[in-house]
Scaffold this motif. Structure first.
Motif, PDB file in Angstrom:
ATOM      1  N   LEU A 164      -7.968   7.760   2.856  1.00  0.00           N
ATOM      2  CA  LEU A 164      -8.622   6.883   1.995  1.00  0.00           C
ATOM      3  C   LEU A 164      -8.784   5.363   2.226  1.00  0.00           C
ATOM      4  CD1 LEU A 164     -10.888   7.166  -0.321  1.00  0.00           C
ATOM      5  CD2 LEU A 164      -9.045   7.389  -1.997  1.00  0.00           C
ATOM      6  N   LEU A 165      -7.469   5.144   2.103  1.00  0.00           N
ATOM      7  CA  LEU A 165      -7.038   3.415   2.478  1.00  0.00           C
ATOM      8  C   LEU A 165      -7.779   3.003   3.574  1.00  0.00           C
ATOM      9  CD1 LEU A 165      -5.340   1.076   1.267  1.00  0.00           C
ATOM     10  CD2 LEU A 165      -3.583   1.827   2.724  1.00  0.00           C
ATOM     11  N   LYS A 224     -10.412  -1.518  -5.099  1.00  0.00           N
ATOM     12  CA  LYS A 224     -11.667  -0.709  -4.702  1.00  0.00           C
ATOM     13  C   LYS A 224     -10.839   0.767  -4.629  1.00  0.00           C
ATOM     14  CE  LYS A 224     -15.298  -2.910  -3.975  1.00  0.00           C
ATOM     15  NZ  LYS A 224     -16.559  -2.854  -4.594  1.00  0.00           N
ATOM     16  N   TYR A 225      -9.633   0.943  -4.325  1.00  0.00           N
ATOM     17  CA  TYR A 225      -9.029   2.246  -4.145  1.00  0.00           C
ATOM     18  C   TYR A 225      -8.866   2.887  -5.533  1.00  0.00           C
ATOM     19  CZ  TYR A 225      -5.495   5.465  -2.724  1.00  0.00           C
ATOM     20  OH  TYR A 225      -4.850   6.925  -2.432  1.00  0.00           O
ATOM     21  N   LYS A 226      -8.584   1.883  -6.543  1.00  0.00           N
ATOM     22  CA  LYS A 226      -8.405   2.492  -7.731  1.00  0.00           C
ATOM     23  C   LYS A 226      -9.625   2.726  -8.583  1.00  0.00           C
ATOM     24  CE  LYS A 226      -6.160   1.103 -12.365  1.00  0.00           C
ATOM     25  NZ  LYS A 226      -5.344  -0.106 -12.972  1.00  0.00           N
ATOM     26  N   PHE A 230       0.861  -1.159   0.010  1.00  0.00           N
ATOM     27  CA  PHE A 230       0.041   0.021  -0.050  1.00  0.00           C
ATOM     28  C   PHE A 230       0.837   1.291  -0.087  1.00  0.00           C
ATOM     29  CE2 PHE A 230      -3.341  -2.784   2.273  1.00  0.00           C
ATOM     30  CZ  PHE A 230      -3.863  -2.947   1.172  1.00  0.00           C
ATOM     31  N   LYS A 263      -7.025  -2.828  -2.924  1.00  0.00           N
ATOM     32  CA  LYS A 263      -6.407  -1.781  -4.021  1.00  0.00           C
ATOM     33  C   LYS A 263      -7.152  -1.736  -5.188  1.00  0.00           C
ATOM     34  CE  LYS A 263      -1.887  -1.939  -4.719  1.00  0.00           C
ATOM     35  NZ  LYS A 263      -0.614  -2.479  -5.180  1.00  0.00           N
ATOM     36  N   LEU A 269      -0.146   5.019  -1.245  1.00  0.00           N
ATOM     37  CA  LEU A 269      -1.618   5.481  -1.287  1.00  0.00           C
ATOM     38  C   LEU A 269      -2.082   6.178  -0.081  1.00  0.00           C
ATOM     39  CD1 LEU A 269      -2.875   1.664  -2.060  1.00  0.00           C
ATOM     40  CD2 LEU A 269      -2.218   3.529  -3.665  1.00  0.00           C
ATOM     41  N   ILE A 276     -11.563   2.428   3.000  1.00  0.00           N
ATOM     42  CA  ILE A 276     -11.822   1.258   2.181  1.00  0.00           C
ATOM     43  C   ILE A 276     -11.569  -0.239   2.764  1.00  0.00           C
ATOM     44  CG2 ILE A 276     -11.106  -0.038   0.044  1.00  0.00           C
ATOM     45  CD1 ILE A 276     -10.652   2.982  -1.126  1.00  0.00           C
TER      46      ILE A 276
END
Length: 453
Positions: free
Chosen positions: A27-28, A63-65, A20, A61, A23, A31
């Motif tokens: 926000l991480l 979901k983050y993207k 991670f 990752k 990032l 999620i």
């Protein structure tokens, strides 16, 4: 179950995993919490009996993207419809945007009178150029033409009657209807004539002590053919003057230069309408005018001043982005540099030039044929008035090809069970990508069915 729950990672430790790195932690964390809580719920519900932390990291990752992926994205319009409402209508040229960005990306004199060192008016920036272009006393710009119509009606006809032909009570996209707009503005609709025929006497016979305005409305998205007639605006203007009423023409989509393919024979340009010296007209900035979304109101100075005093204007006003781009578009008109206005540039491109571009593309694509076709302007403009264009006919099963190209952000059209890429709305810089996608799509098994070879 308890063993699985105990294996769920702690948030603070989990978000510091090397995978991670880089990032945003806030926000991480959000999620990761959602994913771990969902995992916990699935365990408690007995829906899973095992999980893999590497898969959890990958899911977070992804979901983050996805969350940071923009919803709006560029598409290639290969439908041939220049003012495609669903794809944003008029394009803005990079040169116009670059010029406007000098103001957009800086502090500016938007509402600052630099000469007098005090507050100024935002509308004066485009008014000078627009008044010169149109040859009118004054102008006002609001956020779209629907707002322009609403503001005019609310200012001059609240609780009074507005006389409109029954054949012009239009509905455009998004269920925008003239009768409902009138009602919400406070104006009272007085519809006259028949759906297919309205005479000048229909207007005159319905004028009474509560009449405020004679209004003409552009027939967006439809036309009335055959046994039909309507009243010219110049005659409506003359009648309004005789009875001391306001005349107003909602053009919907106004244009400046004479259009090719005899399209100007169907609708009058703004200049010709203004020869009647109307009290007020309004039209969209992002249709045939070829600029940003805006409602442009033009006419008598005293009337524009009254519109500016309406408290609704603050809710309908445009920002510096709209004004900056609109001003650069108007300057392009004043210099007759239509190359800076993509809407006009596409419309005015000769068939021979389109054919040359299409032939160049066809040489690079198998199972492809150059065909002549017809298209429409779109955006509610020039309804039912087609004009010629050139397209690439990609041979194969039309519905399958349409979906395959759409998945690659290329939007074509199906005509007579053939999948076409209309060159008129394809930008030259997009051609290389189209060839690349066509080769990829046509190399797949199953897409070349019904090629007719």
């Amino acid at each position: 179950m308890q063993t699985l729950l105990k294996r769920l990672p702690k948030i603070d430790k989990f978000i510091n995993h090397p995978n991670f790195n880089g990032l945003n932690k806030k926000l991480l964390t959000k999620i990761a919490k959602e994913q771990i809580e969902q995992l916990r719920a699935d365990i408690l519900a007995g829906e899973i009996d095992n999980f893999n932390q590497d898969k959890l990291i990958k899911a977070v990752k992804v979901k983050y993207k996805e969350l940071l992926k923009p919803s709006l994205k560029p598409l290639i319009n290969a439908t041939g419809v220049i003012l495609h409402t669903n794809m944003g209508r008029s394009l803005i040229s990079k040169e116009v945007l670059d010029r406007a960005s000098k103001v957009i990306c800086s502090y500016s004199n938007l509402e600052y009178n630099q000469q007098q060192g005090r507050r100024g008016e935002r509308y004066e920036h485009v008014s000078k150029h627009l008044k010169t272009l149109l040859g009118v006393e004054d102008v006002l710009v609001v956020n779209n033409n629907a707002s322009a119509v609403f503001l005019v009606l609310n200012t001059f006809a609240k609780e009074r009657e507005v006389i409109v032909s029954r054949g012009e009570l239009v509905e455009i996209g998004g269920s925008f209807r003239i009768p409902e707009v009138m009602a919400n503005s406070g104006a009272i609709l007085r519809e006259v004539g028949a759906t297919n025929k309205t005479k000048l006497s229909d207007y005159e016979c319905n004028i009474n002590e509560n009449s405020a305005m004679l209004m003409k409305v552009h027939k967006s998205n439809f036309s009335i053919e055959g046994f039909s007639s309507e009243v010219d605006f110049k005659d409506i203007k003359k009648l309004a003057n005789e009875y001391n009423l306001l005349d107003y023409y909602d053009l919907g989509s106004g244009y400046i230069p004479t259009l090719p393919f005899n399209l100007s024979n169907q609708e009058e340009p703004i200049g010709k309408i203004l020869q009647s010296n109307p009290s007020l007209i309004s039209f969209s900035g992002d249709k045939l005018f070829g600029s940003v979304q805006a409602g442009i109101i033009a006419g008598k100075k005293e009337l524009i001043e009254k519109l500016k005093k309406n408290q609704l204007l603050r809710m309908l006003r445009v920002d510096k982005i709209t004004l900056s781009i609109l001003e650069e578009t108007i300057k392009a008109y004043l210099e007759e540099n239509f190359k800076l206005i993509p809407t006009l540039n596409m419309l005015f491109t000769p068939l021979e030039e389109l054919k040359d571009r299409a032939n160049t593309l066809a040489k690079q694509i198998d199972a492809c044929e150059v065909v002549q076709t017809t298209t429409f302007m779109g955006g509610g403009t020039l309804p039912n008035r087609s004009f010629p264009s050139i397209a690439l006919y990609i041979k194969g099963k039309a519905s399958t090809l349409e979906r395959a190209f759409r998945e690659k952000d290329i939007i074509g059209r199906i005509e007579d069970n053939k999948f076409l890429l209309d060159v008129r709305t394809i930008l030259p810089e997009q051609e290389e990508y189209i060839v690349e996608v066509a080769k990829e799509v046509l190399s797949k098994k199953g897409l070349l069915n019904d090629m007719g070879k």
